[in-house]
Design a protein around this motif. Structure first.
Motif, mmCIF file in Angstrom:
data_model
loop_
_atom_site.group_PDB
_atom_site.id
_atom_site.type_symbol
_atom_site.label_atom_id
_atom_site.label_comp_id
_atom_site.label_asym_id
_atom_site.label_seq_id
_atom_site.Cartn_x
_atom_site.Cartn_y
_atom_site.Cartn_z
ATOM 1 N N UNK A 150 9.491 8.628 4.540
ATOM 2 C CA UNK A 150 8.942 7.632 5.456
ATOM 3 C C UNK A 150 7.540 7.264 5.004
ATOM 4 N N UNK A 151 7.207 5.966 4.950
ATOM 5 C CA UNK A 151 5.869 5.577 4.489
ATOM 6 C C UNK A 151 4.783 6.118 5.414
ATOM 7 N N UNK A 152 3.781 6.812 4.855
ATOM 8 C CA UNK A 152 2.711 7.383 5.676
ATOM 9 C C UNK A 152 1.676 6.313 6.013
ATOM 10 N N UNK A 153 0.789 6.615 6.965
ATOM 11 C CA UNK A 153 -0.328 5.690 7.208
ATOM 12 C C UNK A 153 -1.190 5.587 5.952
ATOM 13 N N UNK A 154 -1.833 4.455 5.775
ATOM 14 C CA UNK A 154 -2.655 4.290 4.576
ATOM 15 C C UNK A 154 -3.818 5.273 4.602
ATOM 16 N N UNK A 155 -3.999 6.043 3.511
ATOM 17 C CA UNK A 155 -5.089 7.018 3.481
ATOM 18 C C UNK A 155 -6.450 6.325 3.588
ATOM 19 N N UNK A 156 -7.391 6.896 4.332
ATOM 20 C CA UNK A 156 -8.697 6.242 4.519
ATOM 21 C C UNK A 156 -9.466 6.066 3.220
ATOM 22 N N UNK A 218 2.181 7.189 -1.185
ATOM 23 C CA UNK A 218 1.492 6.539 -0.077
ATOM 24 C C UNK A 218 2.018 5.137 0.209
ATOM 25 N N UNK A 219 3.176 4.820 -0.365
ATOM 26 C CA UNK A 219 3.859 3.584 -0.018
ATOM 27 C C UNK A 219 3.271 2.323 -0.596
ATOM 28 N N UNK A 220 2.320 2.439 -1.535
ATOM 29 C CA UNK A 220 1.686 1.233 -2.074
ATOM 30 C C UNK A 220 2.655 0.388 -2.889
#
Length: 225
Positions: A150-156, A218-220
């Motif tokens: 599952x795509x995670x939230x974008x890392x800060x 990270x789903x990029x």
């Protein structure tokens, strides 16, 4: 470190097939900036010999007796004060091999079907501190693994990248070389190298292999479509 005829790069070779080992040793011997400083037929022998000879680059086959190439890679890179870079070679491109090599910190995971000139180039790339995976392995296995999550939230920390640095990261994730990225972005290779160095520093990544994995996990790449 870069090799020269005066100070050639020191290379160690480990493979349980004597014919392949001999061929690789001969190939290295034809290069004025490379020298083979040792060889081994199994992983345990390789770990011990590398600790003694301290080569710049060790080329290790995945499948070896006593200790396989991935176990040997882990042992070599975990040794205190180690400065040897490791290239892992295999005739198989299994997911497990790729991930273990990456986790261990290998500087490259390459298929044995690679042309000789590209293998020699890979040794030089590893010696200067860069890293690489066979592009077919990157696209097929890392991408497939990442899309199963599952795509995670974008890392800060991604907010630290400029727009151009983010674009370079995406191209890295698609397994493009610096030369290919330079052509796509219409910039020089030195500019690309600068971008890559800044990306690694800002994201706290060890090398370009980990940048590739980072972008996929990270789903990029999925965001790119």
């Amino acid at each position: 470190m870069t090799g020269s005829p005066e100070q050639p790069l020191r290379v160690f070779v480990a493979d349980d097939h004597a014919l392949f080992r001999s061929g690789l040793r001969t190939l290295i011997g034809t290069q004025p900036d490379l020298v083979c400083v040792g060889e081994a037929a199994d992983g345990r022998e390789a770990v011990d010999a590398i600790a003694r000879s301290r080569p710049d680059v060790a080329v290790l086959d995945v499948r070896m007796p006593r200790l396989d190439g991935l176990g040997a890679t882990e042992a070599v890179l975990a040794a205190p004060g180690n400065r040897t870079r490791v290239l892992v070679l295999t005739t198989y491109d299994s997911d497990e091999y790729v991930y273990r090599a990456i986790r261990a910190g290998a500087s490259g995971f390459l298929l044995k079907s690679l042309p000789p000139e590209e293998l020699v180039a890979a040794i030089r790339i590893a010696a200067r501190g860069d890293a690489l995976i066979d592009p077919s392995v990157t696209r097929r296995h890392i991408g497939r693994f990442a899309t199963s999550l599952a795509p995670p939230p974008e890392p800060p920390e991604l907010s630290r990248l400029t727009g151009r640095e983010r674009e370079v990261l995406l191209l890295l994730a698609e397994a493009h070389s610096n030369a290919e990225i330079a052509r796509r972005l219409h910039v020089g290779e030195e500019t690309v190298k600068t971008h890559v160095s800044r990306i690694l520093a800002k994201l706290g990544l060890r090398d370009r292999i980990h940048a590739v994995v980072y972008a996929h996990l990270n789903g990029l790449v999925r965001d790119r479509g």
